[in-house]
Design an enzyme around this catalytic site. Structure first.
Site, PDB file in Angstrom:
ATOM      1  N   PRO A   1      -4.170 -22.649 -37.262  1.00 44.09           N
ATOM      2  CA  PRO A   1      -5.550 -22.473 -37.728  1.00 44.09           C
ATOM      3  C   PRO A   1      -5.657 -22.578 -39.247  1.00 44.09           C
ATOM      4  CG  PRO A   1      -4.846 -20.599 -36.347  1.00 44.09           C
ATOM      5  CD  PRO A   1      -3.639 -21.462 -36.569  1.00 44.09           C
ATOM      6  N   GLY A   2      -4.593 -22.175 -39.973  1.00 40.33           N
ATOM      7  CA  GLY A   2      -4.605 -22.268 -41.441  1.00 40.33           C
ATOM      8  C   GLY A   2      -4.704 -23.724 -41.879  1.00 40.33           C
TER       9      GLY A   2
ATOM     10  N   ASP B   1       1.457 -35.089 -41.325  1.00 38.96           N
ATOM     11  CA  ASP B   1       2.868 -34.733 -41.214  1.00 38.96           C
ATOM     12  C   ASP B   1       3.394 -34.712 -42.638  1.00 38.96           C
ATOM     13  OD1 ASP B   1       4.921 -34.032 -39.331  1.00 38.96           O
ATOM     14  OD2 ASP B   1       5.997 -35.792 -40.024  1.00 38.96           O
TER      15      ASP B   1
ATOM     16  N   PHE C   1       3.866 -21.736 -50.317  1.00 43.45           N
ATOM     17  CA  PHE C   1       4.444 -21.553 -48.981  1.00 43.45           C
ATOM     18  C   PHE C   1       5.626 -22.515 -48.859  1.00 43.45           C
ATOM     19  CE2 PHE C   1       3.185 -25.474 -46.834  1.00 43.45           C
ATOM     20  CZ  PHE C   1       2.216 -25.950 -47.684  1.00 43.45           C
TER      21      PHE C   1
HETATM   22  P1  IMP Z   1       4.635 -30.212 -40.569  1.00 41.32           P
HETATM   23  O1  IMP Z   1       3.713 -29.091 -40.219  1.00 41.32           O
HETATM   24  O2  IMP Z   1       5.437 -30.770 -39.453  1.00 41.32           O
HETATM   25  O3  IMP Z   1       3.952 -31.284 -41.382  1.00 41.32           O
HETATM   26  O4  IMP Z   1       5.749 -29.526 -41.488  1.00 41.32           O
HETATM   27  C1  IMP Z   1       5.675 -29.567 -42.844  1.00 41.32           C
HETATM   28  C2  IMP Z   1       6.736 -28.664 -43.445  1.00 41.32           C
HETATM   29  O5  IMP Z   1       7.068 -29.216 -44.705  1.00 41.32           O
HETATM   30  C3  IMP Z   1       6.182 -27.300 -43.728  1.00 41.32           C
HETATM   31  O6  IMP Z   1       6.579 -26.385 -42.769  1.00 41.32           O
HETATM   32  C4  IMP Z   1       6.807 -26.959 -45.079  1.00 41.32           C
HETATM   33  O7  IMP Z   1       8.040 -26.438 -44.854  1.00 41.32           O
HETATM   34  C5  IMP Z   1       7.052 -28.269 -45.726  1.00 41.32           C
HETATM   35  N1  IMP Z   1       5.968 -28.560 -46.679  1.00 41.32           N
HETATM   36  C6  IMP Z   1       5.009 -29.493 -46.552  1.00 41.32           C
HETATM   37  N2  IMP Z   1       4.167 -29.442 -47.596  1.00 41.32           N
HETATM   38  C7  IMP Z   1       4.615 -28.451 -48.389  1.00 41.32           C
HETATM   39  C8  IMP Z   1       4.146 -27.923 -49.620  1.00 41.32           C
HETATM   40  O8  IMP Z   1       3.121 -28.301 -50.201  1.00 41.32           O
HETATM   41  N3  IMP Z   1       4.876 -26.904 -50.121  1.00 41.32           N
HETATM   42  C9  IMP Z   1       5.981 -26.407 -49.526  1.00 41.32           C
HETATM   43  N4  IMP Z   1       6.447 -26.859 -48.381  1.00 41.32           N
HETATM   44  C10 IMP Z   1       5.777 -27.887 -47.805  1.00 41.32           C
END
Ligand code: IMP
Length: 199
Positions: free
Chosen positions: A18-19, A75, A158
């Site tokens: 949801p975030g 992604d 994060f």
């Molecule tokens: P997704 O939800 O499969 O796209 O996973 C992306 C993952 O990449 C997240 O869980 C984070 O660990 C990392 N990630 C993507 N964007 C950021 C960011 O802006 N800051 C820190 N970690 C990020």
């Protein structure tokens, strides 16, 4: 048929987080109604592609087909040059089922030490895909380059934010005012490209 998104269109955000759905609404300046795939009860597909763009397209197409609506998916992840681009599309998976990013960042550091390399360059990538239920789709990719620091610093972001310092800056994404991060991030760059392509 040109691929244009009219303001007010309802988009399905292909995320169960949801975030993330809220963040997508904010980045789209409230131009669209957003329904989260999770709230529609749509199942999450396996991310079987080997690139960010491939996985974003796969998730958007899957949600569009199942919902009959235009769908948006992203992604993203961190790529480390000395680790041949790892963790890359596995960025979330390196944090394990409990999403422990302290563990994921420790793993990045340990792998870097194992390589013996002193190259700390890294980049974040964000791929965004929009898919129509009847087939066409658009995908874009934004990237921000920087270098890794250990130990990590800051608790404002994060994921891997505490260990990433964007080029031209001294603070990590974890220390930076979120407004500044959002102005330069991979996600902001991908959204700018998407807006240019579709609005
Ligand atoms: P997704 O939800 O499969 O796209 O996973 C992306 C993952 O990449 C997240 O869980 C984070 O660990 C990392 N990630 C993507 N964007 C950021 C960011 O802006 N800051 C820190 N970690 C990020």
């Amino acid at each position: 048929m040109p691929l244009i998104l009219e303001p007010g269109t309802t988009l399905v955000a292909a995320t169960h987080n949801p975030g993330k759905a809220k963040e997508l609404v904010a980045l789209l300046d409230g131009r669209f109604e957003i329904l989260a795939a999770g709230s529609l009860g749509l199942p999450e597909p396996d991310e079987t592609e080997s690139t960010f763009t491939g996985n974003a397209l796969l998730k958007a197409r899957h949600a569009a087909q199942l919902s009959g609506r235009i769908a948006l998916a992203d992604d993203s992840g961190l790529s480390v040059a000395a680790l041949d681009g790892a963790p890359g599309i596995f960025s979330a998976r390196w944090a394990g089922p409990t999403k422990d990013f302290a563990q994921a960042m420790a793993k990045v550091e340990a792998r870097l030490i194992e390589t013996g390399s002193d190259d700390r360059s890294a980049w974040f990538t964000s791929a965004l895909a929009v898919a129509w239920p009847d087939g066409p789709a658009v995908v874009v990719e934004g990237r921000v380059d920087g270098r890794l620091v250990f130990p990590g610093r800051g608790d404002r972001g994060f994921g891997y934010d505490p260990i990433f310092v964007p080029d031209g800056h001294g603070q990590t994404f974890g220390e930076m005012d979120p407004v500044h991060k959002d102005a330069m991030s991979h996600r902001a760059r991908a959204f700018a490209l998407l807006k240019a392509a579709l609005f």
